[in-house]
Scaffold this motif. Structure first.
Motif, short mmCIF file in Angstrom:
data_model
loop_
_atom_site.label_atom_id
_atom_site.label_comp_id
_atom_site.label_asym_id
_atom_site.label_seq_id
_atom_site.Cartn_x
_atom_site.Cartn_y
_atom_site.Cartn_z
N ILE A 62 -14.66 13.68 -0.60
CA ILE A 62 -14.54 12.25 -0.36
C ILE A 62 -13.90 12.03 1.00
CG2 ILE A 62 -14.39 11.67 -2.81
CD1 ILE A 62 -11.37 11.24 -2.41
N THR A 63 -14.19 10.91 1.60
CA THR A 63 -13.59 10.54 2.89
C THR A 63 -13.14 9.10 2.82
OG1 THR A 63 -15.72 9.86 3.79
CG2 THR A 63 -15.06 12.16 4.18
N LEU A 64 -12.25 8.74 3.71
CA LEU A 64 -11.81 7.36 3.83
C LEU A 64 -12.60 6.67 4.94
CD1 LEU A 64 -7.92 7.81 3.71
CD2 LEU A 64 -9.43 7.12 1.84
N ASP A 65 -12.92 5.41 4.72
CA ASP A 65 -13.55 4.64 5.79
C ASP A 65 -12.61 4.56 6.99
OD1 ASP A 65 -15.73 4.20 4.19
OD2 ASP A 65 -15.14 2.15 3.62
N GLU A 66 -13.18 4.52 8.16
CA GLU A 66 -12.36 4.41 9.38
C GLU A 66 -11.53 3.13 9.32
OE1 GLU A 66 -12.89 4.37 14.26
OE2 GLU A 66 -14.62 4.74 12.94
N GLY A 67 -10.26 3.28 9.64
CA GLY A 67 -9.36 2.14 9.66
C GLY A 67 -8.70 1.82 8.33
N THR A 68 -8.93 2.67 7.32
CA THR A 68 -8.29 2.43 6.02
C THR A 68 -6.78 2.51 6.16
OG1 THR A 68 -10.17 3.36 4.83
CG2 THR A 68 -8.08 3.24 3.64
N ASP A 69 -6.09 1.48 5.72
CA ASP A 69 -4.63 1.48 5.84
C ASP A 69 -4.00 2.08 4.58
OD1 ASP A 69 -4.96 -0.47 3.90
OD2 ASP A 69 -4.26 -2.13 5.18
N ASN A 70 -2.67 2.10 4.55
CA ASN A 70 -1.97 2.70 3.41
C ASN A 70 -2.30 2.01 2.10
OD1 ASN A 70 -0.77 4.55 5.10
ND2 ASN A 70 1.14 3.40 5.33
N GLU A 71 -2.43 0.71 2.12
CA GLU A 71 -2.77 -0.02 0.90
C GLU A 71 -4.16 0.40 0.41
OE1 GLU A 71 -2.78 -2.11 -2.42
OE2 GLU A 71 -1.02 -1.87 -1.12
N GLY A 72 -5.09 0.56 1.33
CA GLY A 72 -6.41 1.03 0.95
C GLY A 72 -6.38 2.43 0.37
N LEU A 73 -5.55 3.29 0.94
CA LEU A 73 -5.40 4.65 0.41
C LEU A 73 -4.83 4.62 -1.00
CD1 LEU A 73 -5.40 7.70 0.59
CD2 LEU A 73 -3.35 7.59 2.02
N LEU A 74 -3.90 3.73 -1.26
CA LEU A 74 -3.35 3.61 -2.61
C LEU A 74 -4.42 3.14 -3.60
CD1 LEU A 74 0.18 2.09 -1.87
CD2 LEU A 74 -0.38 4.44 -2.53
N GLN A 75 -5.33 2.28 -3.14
CA GLN A 75 -6.43 1.87 -4.01
C GLN A 75 -7.34 3.05 -4.34
OE1 GLN A 75 -8.33 -1.34 -1.93
NE2 GLN A 75 -6.72 -2.83 -2.43
N VAL A 76 -7.52 3.95 -3.39
CA VAL A 76 -8.32 5.15 -3.64
C VAL A 76 -7.63 6.03 -4.68
CG1 VAL A 76 -9.27 7.25 -2.61
CG2 VAL A 76 -9.40 5.08 -1.35
N ILE A 77 -6.31 6.18 -4.58
CA ILE A 77 -5.58 6.96 -5.58
C ILE A 77 -5.71 6.32 -6.95
CG2 ILE A 77 -3.27 7.69 -6.33
CD1 ILE A 77 -2.53 8.06 -3.39
N GLU A 78 -5.59 4.99 -7.01
CA GLU A 78 -5.74 4.30 -8.29
C GLU A 78 -7.14 4.52 -8.87
OE1 GLU A 78 -2.94 0.37 -8.33
OE2 GLU A 78 -4.62 0.35 -6.92
N THR A 79 -8.14 4.45 -8.03
CA THR A 79 -9.52 4.59 -8.50
C THR A 79 -9.82 6.00 -8.97
OG1 THR A 79 -10.23 2.83 -6.99
CG2 THR A 79 -11.93 4.30 -7.86
N THR A 80 -9.44 6.99 -8.18
CA THR A 80 -9.69 8.37 -8.59
C THR A 80 -8.87 8.73 -9.83
OG1 THR A 80 -8.03 9.12 -6.97
CG2 THR A 80 -10.35 9.17 -6.29
N GLY A 81 -7.69 8.14 -9.95
CA GLY A 81 -6.90 8.34 -11.16
C GLY A 81 -7.58 7.73 -12.38
#
Length: 376
Positions: A71-90
């Motif tokens: 998986i990769t993060l979209d360019e410009g993803t901020d910390n809040e977006g990264l936390l949403q990714v953790i929530e989703t994968t969890g």
């Protein structure tokens, strides 16, 4: 024993995200995560990578390797977006654990190349807790997860680690090289251990975790679905012995208790295992029992043959022993069909030492199997 694995993953992710959101406005790329070489941003993304990888392997019933994707993060993803990714994968791992049948196993390398839903959940929880700790340490935040979570991890995938009864979190940090415990040397190398499963023809011998042993010894089902009448009392007693060894710090997971599970329907029919690790001479004692409704079908002989062949293929096992009551002809037959023979006088003496076994005279018979006794 109710399976709480999915709930534990959900709770671990919630505790992680709740803490890290308090520092979402900081630059995570500029701060090293605790004792790791990674920065806090890389470490947070690694949590998400692990969660989705475990969900994928379990959902895809992976064999032999990880499912080949990233998986990769979209360019410009901020910390809040990264936390949403953790929530989703969890959430994906939580849902996968909840919907995967108990008997399913999928690839994971450590140490026996597979894990079940409980194992994947425990690994996911461990990744979340430990790396949240690392990030919190780097950012100067205080973090301690809900008490049941490190206990779940320790009693599921760290069966070789003696836990401090009142400090599960401290034990887990010590066991993974992140903390200290009085009287224990620092840990520099570590790996968790999923349970061992030994296949037989109609059965699988499924290694019992300390969590399952505690439930069995207390009168529960250990997380298994048993045929009517199970588990037998001998299995509960063996679970209690294993739990005691675990609490004393002398338990070796591969020489513990196994539950015998039928492949055809996933039902548990008995228990089998070792009375402890091999001694200095390479001797180990085995014991077994079946639920009454499963007897007379060859299950015990089949399982004992598989367990014995697995053990004798190891470098640290030279002789296996089974003590059987003189009047228990069916149990003697089980041993004989699994390649065991009546012990010689010398083998009896070596096994008993200076003690008359259980104070009986001829009431117990010793059967042995070693390299010189091939299976029938």
């Amino acid at each position: 024993m109710r399976d709480m694995s999915g709930e534990h993953v959900q709770e671990a992710v919630a505790s992680c995200v709740a803490l890290l959101r308090t520092a979402a406005d900081r630059d995570w790329t500029a701060v090293r995560a605790g004792r790791l070489e990674w920065d806090c941003h890389t470490t947070a993304f690694h949590i998400a990578e692990d969660l989705i990888a475990y969900a994928a392997n379990l959902a895809g019933r992976a064999e032999g390797d990880y499912v080949p994707f990233e998986i990769t993060l979209d360019e410009g993803t901020d910390n809040e977006g990264l936390l949403q990714v953790i929530e989703t994968t969890g959430a994906l791992l939580t849902a996968t654990v909840r919907t995967t049948p108990r008997e399913v196993r999928a690839f994971h390398p450590y140490p026996f190349r597979s894990a079940n839903r409980e194992g994947f959940a425990a690994m996911g929880v461990a990744e979340v807790l430990l790396h949240t700790h690392d990030i919190a340490e780097g950012l100067g935040l205080a973090y301690e997860p809900p008490v049941e979570l490190p206990k779940f991890v320790l009693t599921t995938i760290f069966p070789h680690v003696q836990r401090e009864p009142d400090d599960h979190w401290g034990t887990l940090l010590w066991a993974t090289g992140r903390g200290e415990l009085p009287g224990r040397a620092p840990v520099t190398e570590w790996r968790w251990r999923n349970n061992l499963v030994i296949p037989a023809d109609r059965l699988t011998l499924q290694g019992v975790t300390p969590a399952a042993a505690a439930d069995l010894s207390a009168g529960g089902d250990g997380g298994f679905t048993w045929i009517v009448g199970g588990p037998f009392e001998g299995t509960r007693e063996a679970a209690g012995m294993m739990l005691n060894a675990y609490e004393m710090g002398v338990h070796r997971p591969e020489f513990g208790l196994f539950v015998l599970v039928r492949k055809e329907d996933g039902l548990a029919v008995g228990g089998m295992g070792f009375h402890g690790a091999p001694d200095e001479e390479g001797r180990a004692e085995v014991g077994y029992d079946l639920v009454e409704g499963a007897r007379g079908r060859g299950y015990a002989s089949e399982a004992l043959t598989a367990l014995s062949e697995w053990a004798l293929a190891r470098d640290d096992v030279r002789l296996l022993c089974a003590t059987v009551e003189a009047g228990n002809v069916p149990s003697q037959g089980v041993a004989s069909r699994a390649g065991y023979v009546r012990a010689t006088v010398e083998e009896e003496r070596a096994a008993r030492g200076e003690q008359d076994l259980n104070g009986t005279d001829g009431a117990l018979r010793l059967y042995v199997r070693g390299e010189r006794q091939p299976a029938a």
